[in-house]
Design a protein around this motif. Structure first.
Motif, PDB file in Angstrom:
ATOM      1  N   ARG A 136       0.871  -1.229   0.031  1.00  0.00           N
ATOM      2  CA  ARG A 136       0.109   0.276   0.339  1.00  0.00           C
ATOM      3  C   ARG A 136       0.481   1.350  -0.080  1.00  0.00           C
ATOM      4  N   LEU A 137       1.962   1.306   1.079  1.00  0.00           N
ATOM      5  CA  LEU A 137       2.766   2.055   0.828  1.00  0.00           C
ATOM      6  C   LEU A 137       3.548   2.758  -0.028  1.00  0.00           C
ATOM      7  N   CYS A 139       2.068   2.309  -3.607  1.00  0.00           N
ATOM      8  CA  CYS A 139       0.718   3.004  -4.124  1.00  0.00           C
ATOM      9  C   CYS A 139       0.518   4.520  -3.470  1.00  0.00           C
ATOM     10  N   ALA A 140       1.742   4.807  -2.504  1.00  0.00           N
ATOM     11  CA  ALA A 140       0.604   6.043  -1.749  1.00  0.00           C
ATOM     12  C   ALA A 140       1.811   6.607  -2.177  1.00  0.00           C
ATOM     13  N   ASP A 144      -0.637   4.829  -8.028  1.00  0.00           N
ATOM     14  CA  ASP A 144      -1.775   3.624  -8.467  1.00  0.00           C
ATOM     15  C   ASP A 144      -1.500   2.467  -8.044  1.00  0.00           C
ATOM     16  N   ALA A 273       2.333   6.916   5.179  1.00  0.00           N
ATOM     17  CA  ALA A 273       2.134   5.650   6.028  1.00  0.00           C
ATOM     18  C   ALA A 273       0.415   5.367   7.135  1.00  0.00           C
ATOM     19  N   TRP A 275      -2.022   7.512   6.629  1.00  0.00           N
ATOM     20  CA  TRP A 275      -2.643   7.863   5.747  1.00  0.00           C
ATOM     21  C   TRP A 275      -3.414   6.946   4.652  1.00  0.00           C
ATOM     22  N   THR A 276      -2.025   5.968   4.685  1.00  0.00           N
ATOM     23  CA  THR A 276      -2.842   4.826   3.499  1.00  0.00           C
ATOM     24  C   THR A 276      -3.146   4.303   4.450  1.00  0.00           C
ATOM     25  N   SER A 280      -7.435   2.478   4.321  1.00  0.00           N
ATOM     26  CA  SER A 280      -7.436   1.635   3.940  1.00  0.00           C
ATOM     27  C   SER A 280      -8.544   1.045   5.133  1.00  0.00           C
ATOM     28  N   VAL A 286      -6.139   6.682  -1.404  1.00  0.00           N
ATOM     29  CA  VAL A 286      -4.513   7.818  -1.140  1.00  0.00           C
ATOM     30  C   VAL A 286      -4.851   8.409  -2.269  1.00  0.00           C
ATOM     31  N   ALA A 288      -2.893   9.773  -4.220  1.00  0.00           N
ATOM     32  CA  ALA A 288      -0.735   9.666  -5.060  1.00  0.00           C
ATOM     33  C   ALA A 288      -0.886  10.041  -6.244  1.00  0.00           C
TER      34      ALA A 288
END
Length: 292
Positions: A136-137, A139-140, A144, A273, A275-276, A280, A286, A288
């Motif tokens: 996930r991080l 992607c942030a 994406d 992180a 915010w991610t 979720s 997020v 990004a």
């Protein structure tokens, strides 16, 4: 890609980097039509005949020995990565037909490892610099990936055809050069990869900067280092990156980013992180920057 043409252009480009005085030779013959060493000068340095070297550079040096390639690499002052690239071009190894065309799959344990790295952006590169897995991080921080069409989920495509990359990477020109050098290295190992040829063709048509860098024939592995980023949400970031080759597939590389403990970048990454994780929990993405 035509292996003989690649070999010819690579050797010519390496000769062009050197002048006679760089290697202890006296320049003769007045003004030169092209920069760099002449074929006969390089042959002299490598201890082979000019005719033999000419055949090799023209892609007609079948069954060239490792010792001769080593002598030529020494004469050209090639780096370790460049030596490997020369060997791949001059003495290609037989590969299973369609090996590069088959979809690459990341082992579940690798995905679980990345998912557990809440504070570390991580992704896996596969064939031709395709992004084939991520957390996930990542992607942030970088883009994406799940929302991108598969053909755009590629580092080279993102760098040259996604305008947002120029804002994300503070040293965009350096990043672009590194990406092309890595792609060149892959091309030397996979000359029959049709999807690679299609990617290079698209980038060549749509990006003059890519065409210029591709023609330079520089080769480098990804390795490790420091990247300066400017993220649209958290601002400037100075992050170190590491490249780890996965043992089950030498064409898969795990890339991680991290900040120096206690630094402003570490705090910004921690904020991103958090915010991610919040996104979720809310089942939202997020926002990004769409780049890789």
């Amino acid at each position: 890609m035509d292996q003989r043409t690649e070999l010819t252009e690579f050797l010519r480009s390496r000769r062009a980097r050197l002048r006679p005085e760089d290697v202890g030779l006296t320049a003769h013959g007045g003004r030169r039509r092209v920069p760099g060493l002449r074929r006969e000068e390089l042959a002299q340095l490598a201890g082979v005949s000019a005719a033999y070297y000419t055949r090799l550079e023209q892609g007609r040096g079948q069954n060239v020995s490792a010792s001769v390639l080593g002598a030529i690499a020494d004469a050209l002052r090639l780096s370790g990565t460049e030596r490997d690239h020369l060997t791949h071009l001059a003495r290609p190894r037989a590969r299973k037909a369609g090996a590069a065309a088959r979809p690459q799959r990341v082992r579940p344990s690798v995905q679980h490892l990345m998912d557990a790295m809440d504070s570390v952006p991580a992704y896996v590169l596969g064939h031709r610099m395709d992004v084939i897995a991520w957390n996930r991080l990542a992607c942030a921080l970088l883009g994406d990936f799940p929302s991108m069409p598969p053909q755009q989920r590629n580092i080279a495509w993102q760098i040259f055809l996604n305008p947002a990359s120029r804002s994300l990477y503070t040293e965009w020109e350096r990043k672009a050069d590194d990406v092309v050098a890595c792609l060149r290295l892959y091309a030397g190992c996979h000359p029959d990869d049709a999807r690679l040829a299609a990617l290079v063709g698209e980038l060549s048509v749509k990006s003059e900067e890519f065409r210029t860098l591709w023609a330079a024939h520089r080769v480098r592995g990804k390795g490790f280092g420091v990247k300066e980023l400017h993220h649209p949400l958290v601002g400037p970031l100075t992050l170190s990156y590491e490249t780890l080759v996965l043992p089950a597939d030498q064409d898969q590389q795990l890339i991680t980013y991290h900040a120096e403990p206690g630094s402003a970048s570490a705090e910004s990454l921690r904020l991103l992180a958090s915010w991610t994780l919040t996104a979720s929990d809310d089942d939202a993405a997020v926002p990004a920057q769409p780049s890789a």
